[in-house]
Design an enzyme around this catalytic site. Sequence first.
Site, short mmCIF file in Angstrom:
data_model
loop_
_atom_site.label_atom_id
_atom_site.label_comp_id
_atom_site.label_asym_id
_atom_site.label_seq_id
_atom_site.Cartn_x
_atom_site.Cartn_y
_atom_site.Cartn_z
N HIS A 145 0.82 -1.20 0.00
CA HIS A 145 0.00 0.00 0.00
C HIS A 145 0.86 1.25 0.00
O HIS A 145 1.79 1.37 0.80
CB HIS A 145 -0.92 0.01 1.22
CG HIS A 145 -2.02 1.02 1.10
ND1 HIS A 145 -1.85 2.33 1.46
CD2 HIS A 145 -3.28 0.92 0.62
CE1 HIS A 145 -2.96 3.00 1.23
NE2 HIS A 145 -3.84 2.17 0.72
N HIS B 63 -16.42 3.23 2.70
CA HIS B 63 -15.81 1.90 2.83
C HIS B 63 -16.79 0.88 3.41
O HIS B 63 -16.52 -0.31 3.37
CB HIS B 63 -14.58 1.97 3.74
CG HIS B 63 -13.47 2.82 3.18
ND1 HIS B 63 -12.54 3.44 3.97
CD2 HIS B 63 -13.18 3.16 1.89
CE1 HIS B 63 -11.70 4.11 3.19
NE2 HIS B 63 -12.07 3.96 1.94
N ARG C 42 -15.50 18.49 -3.64
CA ARG C 42 -14.50 17.45 -3.35
C ARG C 42 -13.94 17.70 -1.96
O ARG C 42 -13.20 18.64 -1.72
CB ARG C 42 -13.36 17.49 -4.38
CG ARG C 42 -12.22 16.49 -4.09
CD ARG C 42 -12.74 15.06 -4.16
NE ARG C 42 -11.69 14.06 -4.09
CZ ARG C 42 -11.50 13.22 -3.08
NH1 ARG C 42 -12.28 13.30 -2.00
NH2 ARG C 42 -10.55 12.30 -3.13
N CYS D 125 -11.14 18.10 -10.59
CA CYS D 125 -10.61 17.03 -9.76
C CYS D 125 -9.69 16.14 -10.61
O CYS D 125 -9.97 15.88 -11.79
CB CYS D 125 -11.75 16.20 -9.19
SG CYS D 125 -11.20 14.79 -8.19
N TYR E 163 -2.61 11.31 -6.27
CA TYR E 163 -2.63 12.29 -7.35
C TYR E 163 -1.32 12.27 -8.15
O TYR E 163 -0.67 13.29 -8.36
CB TYR E 163 -2.92 13.70 -6.80
CG TYR E 163 -4.30 13.80 -6.18
CD1 TYR E 163 -5.43 13.74 -6.99
CD2 TYR E 163 -4.47 13.93 -4.81
CE1 TYR E 163 -6.71 13.81 -6.43
CE2 TYR E 163 -5.74 14.01 -4.25
CZ TYR E 163 -6.85 13.95 -5.06
OH TYR E 163 -8.10 14.02 -4.52
#
Length: 596
Positions: A163, A187, A260, A312, A447
Amino acid sequence: MVSLVRAALRLNYGSSTTLKNAFNCSTKFNHLDDVYKWREKSNQQHRHLATGIASARKSRSERKSKTYLLITVAGVTIGSMIFLNASGVEGKAKEEIRTVSQLVTHNTAQDDDKTYREWHATERTDLPTYKIDDVHNHNSLENRVWVTYGIGVYDITDFIPKHPGSDKIMLGAGNAIDPFWAIYQQHNTKEILTLLEQFRIGNIRLEDNVGTDDMGSPWAYEPKRHPLLKPTSERPFNAEPPINLLAESFYTPNDFFYVRNHLPVPVIEAESYELEIEIETPKAHAGETTKFLTLADIKALPKHSVTAAIMCGGNRRSEMTEVKAVKGLSWNAGAVGNARWSGVRLRDVLLAMGVKPDESLHVIFEGADLDPTASPYGASIPLSKAIDERGDVILAYEMNGEPLSRDHGFPIRVIVPGTVGARNVKWLTRVTVADTESSSHWQQNDYKGFSPSTDWDTVDFTKSPAIQAMPVTSAICSPNVGEKVKISPKGFITVRGYAWSGGGRRIVRVDITANKGKSWHVADLEQEDLPDGRHYGWSLWTVHIPVDKSLRGQEIEIWSKAVDSAYNVQPESFHNIWNLRGVLSNAYHRVKVILS
């Protein structure tokens, strides 16, 4: 740090003592090698066990569900690590789990839909029970990493190296993730909770279960939103308008501007607001190294306005997922808006402090939205952009002539024209000139773009630069997918949309085809008359495409592609620009419609 403490005191994010206790991992305990006693067979069967037991524990679960609304984000990474591809826990199966027929005599689809949300609050009698000290001890990769959620104990060791946000994940090592997951409630789906349960190795003693009732809900003060906004997630709130509305106005109405948020919206009083400007590096040669500005101080400075589209980085991600699944919010083409922003030039503030140009330096922005470790949302841009007279970076307090709304950064947000939305930090509390980029997760481990061949097993976020200027893109706003489009008496259909390119590059052409590229039609553009390099607003376009009237009743596919002033053009498909985060999604936009 002064500003962080000040911000924390202003916001309603709960008890700092509770935060400290949540991250207390000092307890030492010997490694329990015998706990890894189950694997894939129990992974499939334990869900039936949870279904049966959950009904008996429903009232307890309902009480506990109220405690899972808590503080802010490190959970963006802790939550996501659960649902990326997990590889299971080592060890033999401890024992066979009783089948659902032994536990329940009746179940419905509706019941099943409820019970998956109760698994973490349900005791697994086939698994051992641990003390909280046992969990605290497993707080490193060497000793294996355990976390708790509800009364469940989970071993997440094998996933952590895969991760990108492993540094954030380790903040939860040996502790409860309830506070983190309460923030990222997207989630809490059946798919993700099912995968989480596959990591389960035991139960926590009920007396050790983490209680959070005293910490309050970070969502209690969320602003009201226009009902036309279509959420991609509720908490944190992220939403886009119906795409056909975007082509209706050159300046996107504030209520319809996409939202956002990475964390709960902070509560900030204008009277107590203060922005800290700090020059950390001597390379800036600043005569003044620290300055505090109130909102009144900022408004007293010369006012500057700029038209800029904010997009975004994940805009149009849903189209990229049609090639292969990616991780991120499923944005359509509406995660963009165009507005007239007003405020004070950041350049003016920095020059007044004596900052000198240096292309090796960075400007770091921090917001008032804090995560459970009191770390703010952060991002950075090159100092060369911030101090450039043509860069038009502003500390904005107005949007389309009105004060910023809370969702859009009240009282101050930074507007970095031509740059991905993630760098336009909202609820700005601190600006720092530094030698290095922001260390924020969103600057270092998100990003960023990667090769289509890079996956979560091979990704190295240090090898890719943070997105700044966005690539050229366009989208068809009208007609919509599946819409019946009437052919005009003269044999035309009308198509409308938007186009934009980052870095201030002007859109010079938008090409539209309704016959898969056999012929293209150049659209008429509506755009500001500004020099190239400062063309930060979007362009709206309209085109009338001739079609064969004999095609009435048939489906056609309309494509759009934009060309900017550097003659950059959108790629034809997503196959060759696919990336695991689904960012920079700028292939041809395609809409299928029915002619009528």
